[in-house]
Each structure stands twice: as C-alpha cells, then as structure tokens.
Enzyme design. Sequence first.
Site, PDB file in Angstrom:
ATOM      1  N   GLU A 123       2.866 -30.853  -7.584  1.00  0.00           N
ATOM      2  CA  GLU A 123       1.558 -31.515  -7.770  1.00  0.00           C
ATOM      3  C   GLU A 123       1.325 -32.528  -6.668  1.00  0.00           C
ATOM      4  O   GLU A 123       2.245 -33.255  -6.279  1.00  0.00           O
ATOM      5  CB  GLU A 123       1.493 -32.289  -9.096  1.00  0.00           C
ATOM      6  CG  GLU A 123       1.168 -31.476 -10.304  1.00  0.00           C
ATOM      7  CD  GLU A 123       1.069 -32.331 -11.563  1.00  0.00           C
ATOM      8  OE1 GLU A 123       0.577 -33.461 -11.489  1.00  0.00           O
ATOM      9  OE2 GLU A 123       1.504 -31.833 -12.613  1.00  0.00           O
ATOM     10  N   ARG A 153      -0.252 -22.535 -10.742  1.00  0.00           N
ATOM     11  CA  ARG A 153       0.610 -23.185 -11.730  1.00  0.00           C
ATOM     12  C   ARG A 153      -0.254 -23.611 -12.917  1.00  0.00           C
ATOM     13  O   ARG A 153      -1.198 -24.379 -12.750  1.00  0.00           O
ATOM     14  CB  ARG A 153       1.288 -24.408 -11.101  1.00  0.00           C
ATOM     15  CG  ARG A 153       2.119 -25.162 -12.075  1.00  0.00           C
ATOM     16  CD  ARG A 153       2.950 -26.287 -11.484  1.00  0.00           C
ATOM     17  NE  ARG A 153       3.511 -26.986 -12.607  1.00  0.00           N
ATOM     18  CZ  ARG A 153       3.511 -28.301 -12.775  1.00  0.00           C
ATOM     19  NH1 ARG A 153       3.040 -29.091 -11.847  1.00  0.00           N
ATOM     20  NH2 ARG A 153       4.010 -28.822 -13.872  1.00  0.00           N
ATOM     21  N   GLU A 158       6.897 -33.690 -15.576  1.00  0.00           N
ATOM     22  CA  GLU A 158       6.908 -35.164 -15.552  1.00  0.00           C
ATOM     23  C   GLU A 158       7.421 -35.799 -16.841  1.00  0.00           C
ATOM     24  O   GLU A 158       6.679 -36.526 -17.532  1.00  0.00           O
ATOM     25  CB  GLU A 158       5.507 -35.721 -15.250  1.00  0.00           C
ATOM     26  CG  GLU A 158       4.998 -35.423 -13.874  1.00  0.00           C
ATOM     27  CD  GLU A 158       3.650 -36.088 -13.575  1.00  0.00           C
ATOM     28  OE1 GLU A 158       3.198 -36.935 -14.358  1.00  0.00           O
ATOM     29  OE2 GLU A 158       3.057 -35.744 -12.537  1.00  0.00           O
ATOM     30  N   ASN A 183       6.563 -33.747  -7.996  1.00  0.00           N
ATOM     31  CA  ASN A 183       5.160 -34.184  -8.000  1.00  0.00           C
ATOM     32  C   ASN A 183       5.102 -35.490  -7.231  1.00  0.00           C
ATOM     33  O   ASN A 183       5.889 -36.416  -7.505  1.00  0.00           O
ATOM     34  CB  ASN A 183       4.661 -34.426  -9.428  1.00  0.00           C
ATOM     35  CG  ASN A 183       4.598 -33.153 -10.260  1.00  0.00           C
ATOM     36  OD1 ASN A 183       4.936 -32.068  -9.786  1.00  0.00           O
ATOM     37  ND2 ASN A 183       4.178 -33.267 -11.507  1.00  0.00           N
ATOM     38  N   TYR A 215       2.367 -38.485  -5.890  1.00  0.00           N
ATOM     39  CA  TYR A 215       1.021 -39.063  -5.788  1.00  0.00           C
ATOM     40  C   TYR A 215       1.005 -40.341  -4.952  1.00  0.00           C
ATOM     41  O   TYR A 215       0.110 -40.540  -4.153  1.00  0.00           O
ATOM     42  CB  TYR A 215       0.453 -39.353  -7.181  1.00  0.00           C
ATOM     43  CG  TYR A 215       0.049 -38.084  -7.912  1.00  0.00           C
ATOM     44  CD1 TYR A 215      -1.214 -37.527  -7.718  1.00  0.00           C
ATOM     45  CD2 TYR A 215       0.940 -37.416  -8.743  1.00  0.00           C
ATOM     46  CE1 TYR A 215      -1.592 -36.346  -8.354  1.00  0.00           C
ATOM     47  CE2 TYR A 215       0.572 -36.232  -9.387  1.00  0.00           C
ATOM     48  CZ  TYR A 215      -0.691 -35.703  -9.186  1.00  0.00           C
ATOM     49  OH  TYR A 215      -1.058 -34.526  -9.808  1.00  0.00           O
ATOM     50  N   HIS A 262       3.694 -29.263 -20.880  1.00  0.00           N
ATOM     51  CA  HIS A 262       2.859 -30.231 -20.162  1.00  0.00           C
ATOM     52  C   HIS A 262       2.210 -31.118 -21.225  1.00  0.00           C
ATOM     53  O   HIS A 262       1.003 -31.163 -21.362  1.00  0.00           O
ATOM     54  CB  HIS A 262       1.841 -29.513 -19.274  1.00  0.00           C
ATOM     55  CG  HIS A 262       1.320 -30.368 -18.149  1.00  0.00           C
ATOM     56  ND1 HIS A 262       1.376 -29.997 -16.821  1.00  0.00           N
ATOM     57  CD2 HIS A 262       0.736 -31.576 -18.153  1.00  0.00           C
ATOM     58  CE1 HIS A 262       0.832 -30.937 -16.064  1.00  0.00           C
ATOM     59  NE2 HIS A 262       0.434 -31.912 -16.858  1.00  0.00           N
TER      60      HIS A 262
HETATM   61  O1  IFM Z   1      -3.508 -35.022 -14.538  1.00  0.00           O
HETATM   62  C1  IFM Z   1      -2.188 -35.382 -14.310  1.00  0.00           C
HETATM   63  C2  IFM Z   1      -1.242 -34.242 -14.636  1.00  0.00           C
HETATM   64  O2  IFM Z   1      -1.412 -33.791 -15.925  1.00  0.00           O
HETATM   65  C3  IFM Z   1       0.195 -34.682 -14.453  1.00  0.00           C
HETATM   66  N1  IFM Z   1       0.398 -35.296 -13.170  1.00  0.00           N
HETATM   67  C4  IFM Z   1      -0.526 -36.292 -12.722  1.00  0.00           C
HETATM   68  C5  IFM Z   1      -1.960 -35.777 -12.871  1.00  0.00           C
HETATM   69  C6  IFM Z   1      -2.964 -36.842 -12.390  1.00  0.00           C
HETATM   70  O3  IFM Z   1      -2.850 -37.990 -13.153  1.00  0.00           O
END
Ligand code: IFM
Length: 482
Positions: free
Chosen positions: A391, A99, A188, A316, A318, A143
């Site tokens: 992500e 990606r 995002e 995504n 995290y 992005h």
């Molecule tokens: O680096 C970023 C990415 O560009 C978008 N999602 C989160 C990642 C980590 O912060």
Amino acid sequence: MTPAKNTTSPKLTESEWTHDAAGLAALAPKDFTFGVATAAFQIEGAIREGGREPSTWDTFMGQPERISDGSDASIATDHYHRYPEDVRLMKELGVDAYRFSIGWPRVQPGGVGKANREGLAFYDRLIDELLAAGIRPMATLFHWDTPEPLQHAGGWLNRDTAYRFADFALIAAEAFGDRVAQWVTINEPTTVTLNGYALGIHAPGATLMFDSLITVHHQLLGHGLAVQALRSEDVVGQIGIANVHSPVIPYGKGFKTGAYAELFDLIHNRIYADPVLLGRYPKFPRSMRTIFRPLIEVDDADLAIIAQPLDFYGLNYYMPTRIASGAPTDNTMPDGVWAAGASQLPFHIAPWPELPTTSFGWPVAPDYLRVALADYATRYAGKLPPVYITEGGASFVDTVQADGSIDDESRTAYLAEHLAVAFAGAPGVDVRGYFIWTLLDNWEWAAGFSQRFGLVHVDADTQDRTPKRSYRWLQQLLGARG
Ligand code: IFM
C-alpha cells in the site's frame, strides 16, 4: 522547538523525481508488479445482502460520533454490484495485479462454522473476472472486519480468535486456492491494535492503551496459523503478510525524547515485524519491560508458528513519524481524528512544517520510503523475502472541474515520487512491486468519505466513476512499459 535536521534521508535525484510517465516507466525494474489495492468493507457496501452478517465495523459506525462526517459504509462504493465496471477500470488502467480483501463476515458470517455459499460466489465471480481481464488476484484475508460474534467474545483480545481466523483461511484456501496468485494473511495489525484497541479511533473502539498489547500476539498467531492453513491446502499462490512501517525520528534533544521514539518504533513497527521475520519479539529496554510483559511471556511454540517461512513480505508505507516529549495538548491526532486517551501519553506526534502534507495532514516524504527499506535491510538481513509495497497513496481534496475532469496534480506527484523510490529500492531489499492505495475514492474508516485516496473519483450520490488525472498518468506509464 527547532525542527530536527534530517540527516538520514538523501534527496531524490532529478531523474528519480520525474513526473514524466514514459521517463519514469523506463526506470521500472523488469517484471516489476504494478497493482492497486482496496479492502472489502471500504468499497463493497451491500452489508445486509448475500447472507453477510455484521462485523465489528458495522457496529462501530452506528455509534454516535465515531465517524467524522457521520457517514456509514452500508453502500460504500457499491462495488458488490459494480465489480465488473471496476475490473474494467483496472484493465483499462493496465495494472498487473489487484489486491482486495475477502470479507470474513460475508464468507463465514458469525466467524464460525460453515461457509456462506453466496459470499463465496461473489469472490468467485470477482476472481474469475480479474483472471479474464489478465489481472493477478492478491487476496487479503483480514482487513479489519472481525465478525461481530467474535468481537463479543473479545475479538483479538481473545486467543481463540486466532484459531477462528485459521478456520476462515482454510475455507478461503479451499474455495480460491487454485486461482489466487498471492495471499496476504493480515493487513496492518499495527493499526488494529493501536487505533482499534489502544486509542479508540477504530472499531471496536477500545481505549486500553498499553493493555491492548496482547492483541498483537493474537493477530500474529492468527497470521501464522493462517499460513499453515493455506499451505495445508497446497494453494498455488504465494503467501505473505502486510505490515505498515513508519520510520520514527526523535524530535528534539534529550534522553527522554530518544526513549519515547524507541518506544514508538517498538509499538508501531518492531513488535509486528520481528516475530514474523526473526521468530522473536525485540529485546525490550529494562525500563519498558512492564509494558511489554504480555509479549515477553509468550510461549516459544507460538513464536515458531508466527515465524512461518513466507514467499514475500508486504510493506505498507505512507509516512515517517516524528516523536516529541510531552503529552499531546488534547486528544486530537495530527490527522484530525479523535483518539480517546491520547493525552495520557507522555509523548506526542510532532508535525513536519517543512514538508507538504496530504489532506489527512500526513507528511509527504518519499525519501522515507527509502529509509523504511533501509530499516528492513538492516534489521532483517538474510531473513527478508522479496518485498512488495502492498500500500502507498495519498488523500487530497479533489475539485471536479466544470467539464467533469479532476486534475489531481498533487496525487500524481506523490505517486511519481514514491514509485521512483520503489524502483530504485535499497541495498539488501528485493522490491518486486507497488500497490497503489487505492483504485476508488472509498469509505476511509473513521474519516468516512471525507478523505479521498482514489485514482478514480466516485460520486457519493450517483456512484458514477470518473478517472482522475492520476489514473490517466498511470495509464500512460503502464502503457509505456516495454
Ligand atoms: O484506508 C486505509 C487502509 O484500509 C489501510 N491502510 C491505510 C489506508 C489509508 O488510511
């Protein structure tokens, strides 16, 4: 304040948690897609080459005190010149898909008018190199690198940007529609609105707080129009979006804390996912209607455009977010970045002292990936296409040993735990793949080069690439598949 008890996230079982690459490979569903993800501005460099013109990030990174280590992305990881080496690294790693994002200011400098042939030629070469290596290209159209002239005209505050974005999508569809396997329209939009237009952490550095909310609608409109543009060109690839989801947990008791957590869930998660998947914005509590008026008053015709049927949904993930009552003590966010205006808020993001954290200070909470999937199953039952985790990854301080090796045990453990959850999935969600953020240590936006997420270490001076232990571990896992 006593930490709230986590009652929603079951513990991982021993077998799900295993760090043993072959053992974990055996848990992967058949045909599960393993990929790595990057973004143009974070890796390409060459910002003045090949006809590229500035984006909002070019301007932002040149302003004093915007980037914590004072660096800029003018060279980044020099991927523009070194992409053959990077594709080779991916091939040797054994991933199925890659990606990447197509830089808008590289392909359509200025954001309007004709395409830049040299910009198109770069992505042509990259896509062909990937296909020759047996790697499926997943291309993200936005992005975060809004062409600067569009930013001058208001950027995503201006409805016209949505239409300009659709024009760019059409250019990309015409050029690459025969070869790209999967398209992501926008990455995002949450981060663009919150960090870019509300809190001033990211480009364009606006501090509009809740007055930034119209940028949500304009980005989503841009998404819908881009889907229509791609479909009008009959692209062969599947089409989706990538939204970031953070399960929100109230921290502490009381009605107010619950209400702030609900507000954060709305501004971080639901106002992006609901219109795309359900064709409407959420029903906002009466007390919040003034804040959300720009989204309440939108035209139904826009919502119909935004809710275009998708082939997949990119999620995504995290970390979860814990919300507590009371203003933050200052404008520094838990991950250390400066957020002008944060201290005006009546709530703050509380830490997770009981969990390990990444070097960004983000809690490592694989169980909450399961909660994120469960949230989607409940909220979007019957409307959710197959899901890719587009992500997931972690920044850690890596120490280069005397022999040059990098033993990133924490990143390896992070990936093992999150992949195990993705493999197990959740009832009602069809999880088809996981894209690791990220292949290379890169330029992490406002944190510059100070946060490293890569499977491959990059020496900022020489640009030498050194695979870390996490890369070798993943290579073993991918090699152990049937
Ligand atoms: O680096 C970023 C990415 O560009 C978008 N999602 C989160 C990642 C980590 O912060």
